[in-house]
Design an enzyme around this catalytic site. Structure first.
Site, short mmCIF file in Angstrom:
data_model
loop_
_atom_site.label_atom_id
_atom_site.label_comp_id
_atom_site.label_asym_id
_atom_site.label_seq_id
_atom_site.Cartn_x
_atom_site.Cartn_y
_atom_site.Cartn_z
N VAL A 49 1.02 -1.19 -0.24
CA VAL A 49 -0.15 0.10 0.00
C VAL A 49 0.87 1.47 -0.18
O VAL A 49 1.71 1.26 0.78
CB VAL A 49 -0.92 -0.02 1.41
CG1 VAL A 49 -1.77 1.28 1.31
CG2 VAL A 49 -1.84 -1.23 1.20
N LYS A 50 0.78 2.09 -0.99
CA LYS A 50 1.54 3.38 -1.27
C LYS A 50 0.62 4.57 -0.37
O LYS A 50 -0.41 4.84 -0.61
CB LYS A 50 1.70 3.46 -2.48
CG LYS A 50 2.77 4.32 -2.97
CD LYS A 50 3.14 4.48 -4.49
CE LYS A 50 4.15 5.32 -5.10
NZ LYS A 50 4.23 5.10 -6.42
#
Length: 216
Positions: free
Chosen positions: A82-83
């Site tokens: 997850v960025k």
């Protein structure tokens, strides 16, 4: 050093995966929007091609929204990172998602102070943007050198993913400094294999062979 492709284009990912040098993929909302496809569908398609880290970026800018999006994305595939943006809300979301066992890539890193905080908070990856620093007359690779030195001093587990790469020299410099990952657009990866003397040498070999191939 690991090589990631910074793209959401399946043709590019397939092409360079066939070279055997693509370890992962990074995406962002801009790259996804160019493909005229939903983020979830494209990430799942990429996961069928590349067996490695795939960064999927949240759209939310508030803590609660980031956590909700992050938990949803993490369910798409086991290789999802997850960025999150490097903001106060982002570092809070990082801490929460890490407690859930979710892998996180912190993006838009522009200072050594940010990098130090993110390592302390347990980020799996951080993405310093060297090209954007160069654009404003700062030295992007000097930042990478600072982060590499800091992380090696304390044996942080966080990996340095050099982003906003503009040309092959960025890749070489990142490798020389000891960064863990370089993520690059397809054209930069392709330029790494190109050299005019290679083309000239091959042309000369073939021309010489034409002169002798029919000699008995």
């Amino acid at each position: 050093m690991q090589f990631f492709l910074d793209t959401a284009n399946l043709d590019q990912i397939k092409k360079f995966s066939d070279w055997g040098v693509v370890d992962g993929v990074t995406t962002n909302p801009t790259l996804i929007s160019k493909e005229n496809v939903s983020q979830e569908d494209r990430i799942k398609e990429i996961a069928k091609i590349v067996n490695g880290p795939i960064s999927s970026e949240v759209i939310a800018t508030d803590y609660e929204g980031m956590v909700i999006e992050g938990r949803k994305m993490a369910k798409w595939h086991k290789n999802i990172y997850v960025k999150l943006p490097t903001t106060e809300a982002g570092i809070r979301a990082l801490t929460t998602l890490k407690k859930d066992g979710i892998k996180v890539n912190m993006t838009l890193v522009f200072s050594a102070g940010q990098a130090l905080l993110l390592a302390k908070a347990g980020a799996d990856l951080i993405s310093p943007f060297v090209g954007r620093l160069d654009d404003i007359a700062e030295d992007g690779m000097a930042l990478i050198a600072e982060i590499v030195a800091m992380y090696s001093n304390y044996n942080f587990d966080t990996k340095i993913l050099v982003a906003s790469i503009r040309h092959p020299r960025h890749v070489i410099d990142a490798a020389m400094l000891g960064a863990h990952v370089a993520t690059m657009p397809a054209d930069v990866l392709e330029k790494l294999i190109k050299h005019p003397l290679t083309d000239k040498g091959l042309a000369q070999f073939l021309a010489d062979f034409e002169k002798v191939k029919n000699i008995q």
